[in-house]
Design an enzyme around this catalytic site. Sequence first.
Site, PDB file in Angstrom:
ATOM      1  N   ASP A  67      -0.345   5.178   0.722  1.00 57.46           N
ATOM      2  CA  ASP A  67      -0.439   6.186   1.806  1.00 57.46           C
ATOM      3  C   ASP A  67      -0.605   5.549   3.209  1.00 57.46           C
ATOM      4  OD1 ASP A  67      -1.043   9.179   0.380  1.00 57.46           O
ATOM      5  OD2 ASP A  67      -1.919   7.482  -0.846  1.00 57.46           O
ATOM      6  N   ASP A 103       0.614  -1.208  -0.066  1.00 61.25           N
ATOM      7  CA  ASP A 103       0.019   0.100   0.058  1.00 61.25           C
ATOM      8  C   ASP A 103       0.872   1.267   0.089  1.00 61.25           C
ATOM      9  OD1 ASP A 103      -2.510   1.639   0.466  1.00 61.25           O
ATOM     10  OD2 ASP A 103      -1.629   1.708   2.544  1.00 61.25           O
ATOM     11  N   ASP A 136      -2.348  -0.575   5.950  1.00 63.56           N
ATOM     12  CA  ASP A 136      -2.527   0.252   7.047  1.00 63.56           C
ATOM     13  C   ASP A 136      -4.084   0.331   7.279  1.00 63.56           C
ATOM     14  OD1 ASP A 136      -2.900   3.653   6.748  1.00 63.56           O
ATOM     15  OD2 ASP A 136      -2.494   2.273   5.023  1.00 63.56           O
TER      16      ASP A 136
END
Length: 246
Positions: free
Chosen positions: A24, A22, A202
């Site tokens: 961001d 991922d 996240d």
Amino acid sequence: MEQNAFPDAPPLPQREAALFLDLDGTLIEIAPRPDAVVVPPHLPALLARLSAGLGGAVAIVTGRGLEVARGLTQAPPIAFAAEHGTIIDASALPGAAIPPMPLPPFPPEDWRAAAEAFAEARPGLLLEEKKHGFVLHFRAVPERGEEAAAFLRGLAEGTDFQVLPAHAAAELRPRATDKGVAVSWLMRHAPFAGRTPIFIGDDVTDEFGIEACRALGGTGYRIPRDFAGPAAVLAWLDRIAARLPA
């Protein structure tokens, strides 16, 4: 996996791994606005090193649009699964022949116009346009969060679209795609096929990618459960790159 000298970090993978990362909140710290992120200076070179050492089996799997993701990372020789896997691009991988996934639907133009009017009428809300959807960011006005999500759910009800939560945001996107679908698609093709997939994310949308990796015999990690934040992820990736052949 082999153990390493950092007991608080996950074990380092073997060389046959495939990395799905991922962007961001995982490789880049979250910013108040999507256009205000600060990319770690060594990230593009690190991604290129990982790709070279892993035979190209590195992909950014992000909610960002393709061109934005490529621009933030300076387009290293890796694959991209943008807009939560809706758009697959492996054009920078030498010798790769990864076909695009079936084209998902586009949101109607009147939805985009309604979302733009909705955001303009509520100062602090930010509309982020994507090819196959859009996002309402409410980090600056958290009290607007449920209102924004309810507005998008009203558009999506009874259609081929869904609304998913993100970091201080709500996103409208097609139902048929998610990060797990993207991982599974990439794992069918070289250079990913036959490797052990590892996903790092996240957010709730990253759980789809983590679950897909586990179903394919790999694993997944999530901030803050497994890493304290992007700096810890980058340090872990740096150690992987140091072990790989140039």
